[in-house]
Each structure stands twice: as C-alpha cells, then as structure tokens.
Write an enzyme that holds these catalytic residues in place. Structure first.
Site: not given
Length: 426
Positions: A128, A174, A379
């Site tokens: 990620d 994120h 996600s």
C-alpha cells in the site's frame, strides 16, 4: 521481426510522434533462457533498467521506442508500455466520534475475541502507501516494513521520494487506514487485534508502477506472510499482456510460498461482468492516459479479477452491496463491511454531518494525519478479509497452505464476513 515492430507501432502510436521521447516499458520473459538473453542484450545496448524482478523474469526499461528494436529478435518475451495503478480509495474522510458498528457486527458483538484475536505467528502483508509506524494503535503489531518506491518516485517526477528502503511516510493516508482494519489494537480495535502486520510501501503519490507492486508481492511471499492484501488496482486492457501475465506469475509465485492473495474490487459502481459496458466506462479515462483502445479491447479489474485472488467488495450496515462498489456475479468472492454513501447522496453533506449519519454509514479506522478518521470503500472491506484469514490460520494452526486456508474460509462463510462463522468449533 517487421511484423512484431508493426504490432508495437500500432499499440504505441503516441510514442511514434517523436522517436526520441523516453517511455517506460515492461518486458517479461517466459523462461530463464530468454531472460538471460534479454539481460545480455540490454547490457550490450546499454539500455536503462529501472526495476527488475528475477523471480518472475521481468524488467522495466526507460527507453526510446527505437531502442526496443534489438529486443524483438529474442524469443519468448513480451513487451508492453508500463501502465500505472491506483489505490482503491474513496475521497473525503470527515472526523466523527468513535463507533465501530462494523467490528461489532463482524465479531458478533466481540464474542469471536474469546476464540481468536489473531497472533504474530500469522501475519498480513499490506502492499500500500506506507504506514504511520508510530501510531499507538498499530505499532505493537508491526513486524516489518520496507519501501519499494524508487528515488524520485513515479516516472521520476516525485522529487520528495528519497528511495530509502525503510522510508514509510504515508502521504496518502491510505495504508494506515487499511492497517487499522487489519490489526488496530488500542483506542480502536480491528476484527482480529493481535494480527501481525508487514508493510510494503509502493505508493508515494497517487500513482504507482505495476512493477513495484509485483516486486512487493514477491518479497512479501519470501517473508513468510500468510495473506497479501492488495487494496489497490487499475483497469488494465487485455492487450497489455505483459503486465497481465506478470501478475499471474507473481500470484503463482506467492501461492507457491504459502500466501493467500486478497484484492479489493474498484469503487466505480461498474458491472464488470458486462464487458461492453465496462469498456465504455473506462474509455475516456484510458484515452486521457494515451492507452491504445480498439474494438477487441477487453477491460479487466486487476488484480482482483485475476485467478487465485480473493475478490472483495464492500457491504453496508444493512448487509447489502455498497452503492459505490463494482458489481459482479463472478468475481466478488466475499462481502465485508466497508460502509456506504447512500444517506450522504440522498440528503447532502451538511445534513449528513449535522445528523451524525457518518457514524452509521462509514467506518472508523486509524489515520496517519488525524490519529483516527472515518473512511469508506472496498479497500476497507479487503483489510477485514485479510485479517480474518490470518486469524483463521492461527485458530486452525494452518501453516503456509493457501488451498487449505481458502477451503476452510469459503466452506464456513455464510453471507457477509463474520468471524464467528469462520472460527467454528471442531
């Protein structure tokens, strides 16, 4: 050879306007003999290798179109212009009070904690945008981290990327959010709060090269990870065979090392089973990026649509598929709570915030910017699935056996992901 050159010319028409323009190309060999020949020719002609993955016989070159000519004499290789990949992220994350309806529902009001909360013996590899390594809710479960973004970042345009191996700054906030779904254990908790976490940073800014992702998959596989979480992806066209084949090889390699692969579907509300409609939805986006499209092109939601990848889509609080999620009767393998935007769309942002509906629709998780934040998306849902499989491996003492892990997981799955379903007695 002329036929192969014409094929590349038809695909990379944007390069042909200026044969001196440098572009990024992915080159994949089908076997070690061809790979060694490829490396020999590259060295002989002094071509620039940006990235290489020996385990799947792949390199990325920064070259001019005409520089590809000597490679066309090599048998059993494929060449394609490198495409970029994106995180599966929904925009906007307002703060709200701590209320984890999703964890409560997934754990049956936390009763699954008495059976298994995960362990450091079984870990998730998070590929990620990095992670806040100092976050109080995450650091006790952080086992390893590594950076795969090279110096100067995507296509050499990110001056703040330093290329150091343990640089972890999560500029996109994120990776830290997804990590909270995997192993948060503090002010908030995940569905398996003792799960080990290994982080592989492949995003600096919004885009990443596919080859960075592939390299991270290989290294995570070699680092004894139980599950590899890919809350990222792109719509890749079927004629880009090099990167599609490279993903297949990387996933096969990961499974050979004992890893289960979990991938998030896109957040664009597209029915990816409707091939014509799917292609129509992404034509404009691809044209903006100068990707070649013709009537034979086929869109693929990768890596979630690859074989041997568990495709995850989000469910809302009412156990329905979230309104933003891509749709499929074929490629959605599991639903997991990732929140929704229904009330936000119906009543607007001001009313949504005033009535605190954010806490009913969105998911509380960890943040590198705010400590904690509410978020939404596939996600988020994928992180829960990865944590659940790692915890299940702890519960049943499964060691590096993806076929067995998947068999038990899917045999026990009953609707939206519930830990009490997959952690059955006996």
């Amino acid at each position: 050879m002329e036929k192969q050159l014409n094929k590349i010319q038809s695909k990379y028409y944007t390069v042909l306007n200026d044969s001196y323009v440098y572009e990024y190309f992915s080159v994949l060999a089908n076997n070690m003999y061809s790979y060694n020949e490829l490396l020999h020719i590259v060295a002989l002609y002094k071509l620039t290798i940006c990235y290489r993955i020996d385990e799947i016989q792949m390199i990325q070159l920064k070259v001019r179109y005409n520089d590809l000519t000597p490679l066309l004499f090599i048998n059993n290789i494929s060449i394609d212009k490198s495409s970029e990949i994106y995180l599966r992220v929904k925009e906007g994350r307002p703060m709200a009070r701590k209320l984890q309806w999703d964890v409560s529902k997934t754990t049956n009001n936390y009763t699954s904690y008495s059976k298994c909360k995960g362990s450091h013996k079984h870990s998730v590899a998070l590929i990620d945008s990095g992670i806040d390594v100092t976050h109080a809710d995450l650091k006790s479960n952080l086992l390893y981290y590594e950076n795969f973004v090279p110096k100067y970042g995507f296509k050499g345009k990110e001056d703040d990327e330093i290329g150091e191996p343990f640089y972890m700054e999560d500029k996109l906030d994120h990776g830290t959010q997804v990590a909270g779904q995997i192993c948060a254990n503090g002010n908030i908790t995940s569905i398996a709060p003792n799960t080990g976490l290994k982080v592989y940073r492949v995003f600096g800014g919004k885009s990443a090269d596919n080859i960075w992702i592939l390299k991270a998959i290989i290294e995570a596989s070699k680092n004894s990870s139980d599950v590899i979480n890919l809350s990222l992806g792109d719509y890749i066209l079927s004629h880009n065979n090099t990167e599609i084949k490279a993903y297949k090889k990387a996933i096969q390699y990961a499974r050979s090392k004992g890893c289960v692969i979990v991938g998030a579907l896109g957040n664009d509300g597209i029915n990816i089973d409707d091939k014509d409609n799917f292609l129509e939805h992404i034509k404009n986006k691809k044209r903006e990026r100068n990707d070649y499209i013709d009537s034979k092109s086929l869109a693929l939601d990768l890596p979630a649509q690859q074989n041997n990848v568990i495709g995850v889509a989000s469910a809302n609080k009412s156990n329905r598929l979230s309104s933003y999620s891509n749709k499929s009767d074929i490629y959605i393998d599991v639903l997991s709570y990732g929140g929704d935007n229904e009330l936000l769309k119906e009543y607007g942002y001001d009313m949504w915030i005033k009535n605190e509906w954010v806490k009913d629709e969105w998911i509380l998780t960890t943040s590198s910017k705010f400590g904690h934040t509410y978020s939404v998306g596939n996600s988020i849902a994928a992180g829960k699935v990865s944590a659940a499989i790692a915890a299940m491996n702890t519960y049943y003492d499964i060691s590096q056996n993806p076929s067995l892990s998947e068999k038990i997981f899917f045999n026990n799955l009953n609707g939206v992901l519930k830990m009490t379903d997959i952690l059955k007695d006996g």
